[in-house]
Motif scaffolding. Structure first.
Motif, PDB file in Angstrom:
ATOM      1  N   VAL A  32      28.544  53.433 -14.025  1.00  0.00           N
ATOM      2  CA  VAL A  32      27.044  53.062 -14.241  1.00  0.00           C
ATOM      3  C   VAL A  32      25.996  53.849 -13.969  1.00  0.00           C
ATOM      4  CG1 VAL A  32      26.471  52.455 -11.924  1.00  0.00           C
ATOM      5  CG2 VAL A  32      25.703  50.904 -13.583  1.00  0.00           C
ATOM      6  N   TYR A  33      26.409  55.187 -13.379  1.00  0.00           N
ATOM      7  CA  TYR A  33      25.567  56.147 -13.248  1.00  0.00           C
ATOM      8  C   TYR A  33      25.846  57.083 -14.420  1.00  0.00           C
ATOM      9  CZ  TYR A  33      23.494  60.603 -11.264  1.00  0.00           C
ATOM     10  OH  TYR A  33      22.539  61.653 -11.191  1.00  0.00           O
ATOM     11  N   LEU A  94      32.654  52.470   1.582  1.00  0.00           N
ATOM     12  CA  LEU A  94      31.232  52.352   2.187  1.00  0.00           C
ATOM     13  C   LEU A  94      30.533  53.460   1.715  1.00  0.00           C
ATOM     14  CD1 LEU A  94      31.889  51.283   5.779  1.00  0.00           C
ATOM     15  CD2 LEU A  94      30.882  49.900   4.138  1.00  0.00           C
ATOM     16  N   LEU A  95      30.978  54.710   1.609  1.00  0.00           N
ATOM     17  CA  LEU A  95      30.203  55.918   1.443  1.00  0.00           C
ATOM     18  C   LEU A  95      29.689  55.598  -0.283  1.00  0.00           C
ATOM     19  CD1 LEU A  95      28.756  58.491   1.907  1.00  0.00           C
ATOM     20  CD2 LEU A  95      31.154  59.416   1.230  1.00  0.00           C
ATOM     21  N   PHE A 101      23.819  51.991  -4.018  1.00  0.00           N
ATOM     22  CA  PHE A 101      22.857  51.388  -3.776  1.00  0.00           C
ATOM     23  C   PHE A 101      21.435  51.922  -3.632  1.00  0.00           C
ATOM     24  CE2 PHE A 101      20.080  48.630  -1.256  1.00  0.00           C
ATOM     25  CZ  PHE A 101      20.346  47.162  -1.787  1.00  0.00           C
ATOM     26  N   ALA A 102      21.576  53.030  -2.980  1.00  0.00           N
ATOM     27  CA  ALA A 102      20.352  53.960  -2.570  1.00  0.00           C
ATOM     28  C   ALA A 102      19.778  54.507  -3.839  1.00  0.00           C
ATOM     29  CB  ALA A 102      20.736  54.879  -1.790  1.00  0.00           C
ATOM     30  N   ILE A 103      20.750  54.776  -4.848  1.00  0.00           N
ATOM     31  CA  ILE A 103      20.253  55.384  -6.178  1.00  0.00           C
ATOM     32  C   ILE A 103      19.403  54.387  -6.862  1.00  0.00           C
ATOM     33  CG2 ILE A 103      21.120  56.044  -8.725  1.00  0.00           C
ATOM     34  CD1 ILE A 103      23.274  57.669  -7.318  1.00  0.00           C
ATOM     35  N   PHE A 196      23.500  45.842  -7.657  1.00  0.00           N
ATOM     36  CA  PHE A 196      24.765  44.922  -7.562  1.00  0.00           C
ATOM     37  C   PHE A 196      26.086  45.474  -7.000  1.00  0.00           C
ATOM     38  CE2 PHE A 196      28.537  42.779 -10.081  1.00  0.00           C
ATOM     39  CZ  PHE A 196      28.315  41.562  -9.743  1.00  0.00           C
ATOM     40  N   SER A 197      26.163  46.429  -6.979  1.00  0.00           N
ATOM     41  CA  SER A 197      27.202  47.103  -6.461  1.00  0.00           C
ATOM     42  C   SER A 197      27.577  46.747  -5.038  1.00  0.00           C
ATOM     43  CB  SER A 197      27.080  48.860  -6.431  1.00  0.00           C
ATOM     44  OG  SER A 197      26.368  49.365  -5.467  1.00  0.00           O
ATOM     45  N   ALA A 198      26.676  46.475  -4.171  1.00  0.00           N
ATOM     46  CA  ALA A 198      26.613  45.825  -2.776  1.00  0.00           C
ATOM     47  C   ALA A 198      27.652  44.737  -2.743  1.00  0.00           C
ATOM     48  CB  ALA A 198      25.311  45.565  -2.381  1.00  0.00           C
ATOM     49  N   VAL A 199      27.365  43.958  -3.915  1.00  0.00           N
ATOM     50  CA  VAL A 199      28.209  42.718  -3.939  1.00  0.00           C
ATOM     51  C   VAL A 199      29.668  43.181  -4.060  1.00  0.00           C
ATOM     52  CG1 VAL A 199      29.008  40.452  -5.067  1.00  0.00           C
ATOM     53  CG2 VAL A 199      26.263  41.321  -4.925  1.00  0.00           C
TER      54      VAL A 199
END
Length: 288
Positions: A32-33, A94-95, A101-103, A196-199
């Motif tokens: 996605v990046y 997690l990393l 998510f931060a991006i 959405f990556s958090a999900v």
């Protein structure tokens, strides 16, 4: 060398699923990046540059992830021998989840100036380090649970992950480009794919936390045969196959980047296709 300990089929299936889903989720974040670097980052983080320079700068931030991956391989490869494969893969998941998510939350250049691309590059480097540790750890997880005579097959779980991650990433972006206007997508829509990556990471953690560590790692702990300096040992005793392995990956990774990143820019800016059309084409390719 310590002989692998056999495990039941249920444990093997769990390891295979954890390896496949984990790398798929990691590569969702990575992919996605990649797509965002081609579609919106020149506008959001490098708006004062001419279009060509902005695209090149955005691609440079993409390249940082590849520079960081060997660092992740060295750091997390060693860490996996100390704390175990399971704990390692929880950390890498997690990393990359936190950084991705931060991006999605980084303000654009218009809001905080040069700090925006600096934060972006920092997050991208951390993302690359995590992916570098993830893939090797996922290979170990599935292969060390499997029959030693079929380790190539069980290790393939990790390699199915990248195209699956591409499928998820380009699918999410394709849906966003189809349902939003260009202005909405450039303003906030692209961020949804990152958030959405958090999900997805939560789902990956749910699978991985249910696993036990691999039988091979447990056997190594019991025997105490773990190498004290594995990195230097590889360079001293296996330099030729190491170099051969590195060189064998250059062309495939270049082709991957051309197909999944450069083709988006070329298709939209030079050939005149809509974003959704190019993303759908990549989506079909990833599925195949």
């Amino acid at each position: 060398m310590t002989e692998p300990v056999s495990v039941d089929r249920k444990g093997l299936a769990k390891a295979f699923a954890a390896s496949l889903t984990g790398t798929a989720l990691e590569w969702y974040d990575f992919a996605v990046y990649s797509a965002a670097a081609a579609l919106v980052f020149p506008l959001v983080f490098f708006p004062d540059s001419d279009p060509l320079t902005g695209t090149l700068l955005a691609f440079s931030t993409y390249a940082v992830g590849y520079v960081a991956r060997p660092v992740g391989g060295f750091v997390f490869g060693r860490l996996g021998d100390v704390i175990g494969r399971k704990q390692l893969l929880v950390i890498t998941l997690l990393l990359i989840g936190v950084t991705t998510f931060a991006i999605g939350l980084i303000p654009g250049y218009d809001s905080i100036g040069i700090a925006a691309p600096i934060i972006l590059v920092t997050m991208r480097f951390c993302q690359g380090v995590a992916v570098g540790g993830e893939w090797g750890g996922a290979v170990l997880l599935s292969s060390e649970y499997g029959d030693p005579r079929k380790r190539g097959f069980w290790s393939s779980a990790a390699q199915i992950g990248p195209p699956a991650g591409n499928l998820l990433a380009n699918g999410a972006l394709a849906v966003l480009t189809l349902t939003l206007t260009d202005q909405q997508f450039e303003s906030w829509g692209w961020r949804v794919a990152f958030l959405f990556s958090a999900v997805l990471v939560g789902f990956g953690l749910w699978i991985r936390l249910k696993l036990e560590d691999t039988p091979v790692f447990k056997a190594l702990q019991e025997s105490g045969e773990r190498s004290e300096a594995p990195i230097s040992e590889v360079f001293k005793t296996e330099l030729r196959p190491l170099v051969a392995g590195i060189m064998s990956r250059v062309a495939p990774d270049v082709i991957y980047a051309l197909f999944t990143v450069f083709s988006i820019t070329y298709g939209t800016q030079k050939l005149g296709f809509e974003r959704s059309e190019v993303l759908t084409a990549i989506l079909i390719g990833s599925a195949c």
